[in-house]
Motif scaffolding. Structure first.
Motif, PDB file in Angstrom:
ATOM      1  N   UNK A 219      15.276   8.874   9.850  1.00 52.39           N
ATOM      2  CA  UNK A 219      15.344   7.520   9.649  1.00 52.39           C
ATOM      3  C   UNK A 219      16.622   6.889   9.657  1.00 52.39           C
ATOM      4  N   UNK A 220      16.609   5.667  10.053  1.00 49.52           N
ATOM      5  CA  UNK A 220      18.223   5.169  10.034  1.00 49.52           C
ATOM      6  C   UNK A 220      17.923   4.109   8.836  1.00 49.52           C
ATOM      7  N   UNK A 221      18.966   4.635   7.765  1.00 45.86           N
ATOM      8  CA  UNK A 221      18.799   3.866   6.552  1.00 45.86           C
ATOM      9  C   UNK A 221      19.328   2.299   6.794  1.00 45.86           C
ATOM     10  N   UNK A 222      20.167   2.092   7.499  1.00 46.36           N
ATOM     11  CA  UNK A 222      20.713   0.475   8.008  1.00 46.36           C
ATOM     12  C   UNK A 222      19.605  -0.275   8.740  1.00 46.36           C
ATOM     13  N   UNK A 223      18.635   0.252   8.970  1.00 47.97           N
ATOM     14  CA  UNK A 223      17.671  -0.462   9.955  1.00 47.97           C
ATOM     15  C   UNK A 223      16.332  -0.776   9.368  1.00 47.97           C
ATOM     16  N   UNK A 224      15.626  -2.002   9.200  1.00 49.16           N
ATOM     17  CA  UNK A 224      14.359  -1.919   8.529  1.00 49.16           C
ATOM     18  C   UNK A 224      13.501  -0.996   8.929  1.00 49.16           C
ATOM     19  N   UNK A 225      12.475  -0.613   7.762  1.00 52.96           N
ATOM     20  CA  UNK A 225      11.313   0.278   8.400  1.00 52.96           C
ATOM     21  C   UNK A 225      10.238  -0.197   7.295  1.00 52.96           C
ATOM     22  N   UNK A 226       9.204  -0.489   8.095  1.00 49.65           N
ATOM     23  CA  UNK A 226       8.061  -0.849   7.226  1.00 49.65           C
ATOM     24  C   UNK A 226       6.849  -0.413   8.095  1.00 49.65           C
ATOM     25  N   UNK A 227       5.656  -1.034   7.845  1.00 49.28           N
ATOM     26  CA  UNK A 227       4.075  -0.595   8.670  1.00 49.28           C
ATOM     27  C   UNK A 227       4.317  -1.426   9.781  1.00 49.28           C
ATOM     28  N   UNK A 228       5.154  -2.042  10.252  1.00 50.51           N
ATOM     29  CA  UNK A 228       5.104  -2.772  11.821  1.00 50.51           C
ATOM     30  C   UNK A 228       6.370  -2.071  12.598  1.00 50.51           C
ATOM     31  N   UNK A 229       7.362  -1.519  11.923  1.00 49.44           N
ATOM     32  CA  UNK A 229       8.306  -0.885  12.848  1.00 49.44           C
ATOM     33  C   UNK A 229       9.102   0.236  12.067  1.00 49.44           C
ATOM     34  N   UNK A 230       9.718   0.913  13.163  1.00 46.97           N
ATOM     35  CA  UNK A 230      10.796   2.052  12.241  1.00 46.97           C
ATOM     36  C   UNK A 230      11.666   2.349  13.644  1.00 46.97           C
ATOM     37  N   UNK A 231      12.690   2.938  12.971  1.00 49.30           N
ATOM     38  CA  UNK A 231      14.094   3.037  13.770  1.00 49.30           C
ATOM     39  C   UNK A 231      14.380   4.369  13.358  1.00 49.30           C
ATOM     40  N   UNK A 232      14.446   5.308  14.486  1.00 46.23           N
ATOM     41  CA  UNK A 232      14.821   6.788  14.139  1.00 46.23           C
ATOM     42  C   UNK A 232      15.892   7.224  15.101  1.00 46.23           C
ATOM     43  N   UNK A 233      16.908   7.901  14.398  1.00 48.84           N
ATOM     44  CA  UNK A 233      17.874   8.594  15.058  1.00 48.84           C
ATOM     45  C   UNK A 233      17.658  10.053  15.522  1.00 48.84           C
ATOM     46  N   UNK A 234      17.801  10.448  16.885  1.00 46.94           N
ATOM     47  CA  UNK A 234      17.842  11.772  17.443  1.00 46.94           C
ATOM     48  C   UNK A 234      19.024  12.654  16.985  1.00 46.94           C
ATOM     49  N   UNK A 235      19.013  13.847  17.119  1.00 44.18           N
ATOM     50  CA  UNK A 235      20.137  14.897  16.575  1.00 44.18           C
ATOM     51  C   UNK A 235      21.267  14.377  17.621  1.00 44.18           C
ATOM     52  N   UNK A 236      21.183  13.901  18.907  1.00 45.88           N
ATOM     53  CA  UNK A 236      22.408  13.346  19.694  1.00 45.88           C
ATOM     54  C   UNK A 236      22.803  11.882  19.539  1.00 45.88           C
ATOM     55  N   UNK A 237      22.315  11.433  18.512  1.00 43.78           N
ATOM     56  CA  UNK A 237      22.534   9.946  18.269  1.00 43.78           C
ATOM     57  C   UNK A 237      21.548   9.088  19.056  1.00 43.78           C
ATOM     58  N   UNK A 238      20.526   9.265  19.797  1.00 47.06           N
ATOM     59  CA  UNK A 238      19.593   8.591  20.596  1.00 47.06           C
ATOM     60  C   UNK A 238      18.737   7.645  19.535  1.00 47.06           C
ATOM     61  N   UNK A 239      18.837   6.482  19.676  1.00 46.27           N
ATOM     62  CA  UNK A 239      18.026   5.547  18.744  1.00 46.27           C
ATOM     63  C   UNK A 239      16.753   5.406  19.402  1.00 46.27           C
ATOM     64  N   UNK A 240      15.433   5.648  18.602  1.00 50.88           N
ATOM     65  CA  UNK A 240      14.084   5.308  18.997  1.00 50.88           C
ATOM     66  C   UNK A 240      13.720   4.403  18.354  1.00 50.88           C
ATOM     67  N   UNK A 241      13.204   3.209  18.996  1.00 47.61           N
ATOM     68  CA  UNK A 241      12.770   1.939  18.474  1.00 47.61           C
ATOM     69  C   UNK A 241      11.152   1.909  18.230  1.00 47.61           C
ATOM     70  N   UNK A 242      10.544   1.933  17.310  1.00 50.86           N
ATOM     71  CA  UNK A 242       9.026   2.085  17.424  1.00 50.86           C
ATOM     72  C   UNK A 242       8.333   0.886  16.722  1.00 50.86           C
ATOM     73  N   UNK A 243       7.449   0.163  17.320  1.00 49.53           N
ATOM     74  CA  UNK A 243       6.886  -1.145  16.909  1.00 49.53           C
ATOM     75  C   UNK A 243       5.272  -1.034  17.099  1.00 49.53           C
ATOM     76  N   UNK A 244       4.462  -1.524  15.877  1.00 48.90           N
ATOM     77  CA  UNK A 244       3.062  -1.560  15.830  1.00 48.90           C
ATOM     78  C   UNK A 244       2.675  -2.958  16.432  1.00 48.90           C
ATOM     79  N   UNK A 245       1.874  -2.896  17.244  1.00 48.74           N
ATOM     80  CA  UNK A 245       1.410  -4.116  17.685  1.00 48.74           C
ATOM     81  C   UNK A 245      -0.159  -4.045  18.017  1.00 48.74           C
ATOM     82  N   UNK A 246      -0.781  -5.255  18.276  1.00 50.00           N
ATOM     83  CA  UNK A 246      -2.133  -5.353  18.495  1.00 50.00           C
ATOM     84  C   UNK A 246      -2.530  -5.525  19.938  1.00 50.00           C
ATOM     85  N   UNK A 247      -3.624  -4.964  20.378  1.00 52.84           N
ATOM     86  CA  UNK A 247      -3.859  -5.021  21.841  1.00 52.84           C
ATOM     87  C   UNK A 247      -2.891  -4.482  22.810  1.00 52.84           C
TER      88      UNK A 247
END
Length: 104
Positions: A9-37
């Motif tokens: 988890x990326x502590x300086x980025x928001x994380x909740x039931x709608x979005x998450x930001x994760x860093x990979x071992x090489x520093x890659x940032x994965x941004x994930x968002x929940x959306x309808x339809x």
């Protein structure tokens, strides 16, 4: 993603039931968002390339132990690979190159 692919988890980025930001071992940032339809193309998936075929097998074993339905890895065009359905409705691929002597 944290348990099976080394993301944290990326502590300086928001994380909740709608979005998450994760860093990979090489520093890659994965941004994930929940959306309808959401309508992904039929071939859409997220792939995680492993360094060795043994790592592919180890990831599969951890996923199975956690209760995921995961097929046997298949040899496909010089790779060992499998796909599985992840929570959220998308497909994840785990693969590794087999090397020159093991190619199909």
């Amino acid at each position: 993603m944290e348990t099976f692919f080394g993301f944290s988890r990326t502590p300086d980025m928001p994380m909740n039931e709608h979005m998450a930001f994760l860093r990979g071992p090489d520093g890659f940032l994965l941004s994930m968002f929940r959306a309808q339809d959401v309508a992904y193309p039929k071939s859409f998936h997220v792939g995680f390339l492993q360094d060795t075929p043994e790592q592919v097998l180890a990831v599969r074993e951890r996923l199975l132990a956690a209760g995921f339905t995961v097929p046997e890895p298949q040899r496909n065009h010089g790779r060992l690979t499998f796909y599985f359905d992840a929570p959220g409705g998308f497909v994840i691929e785990v693969e590794s190159f087999l090397g020159d002597t093991d190619s199909d």
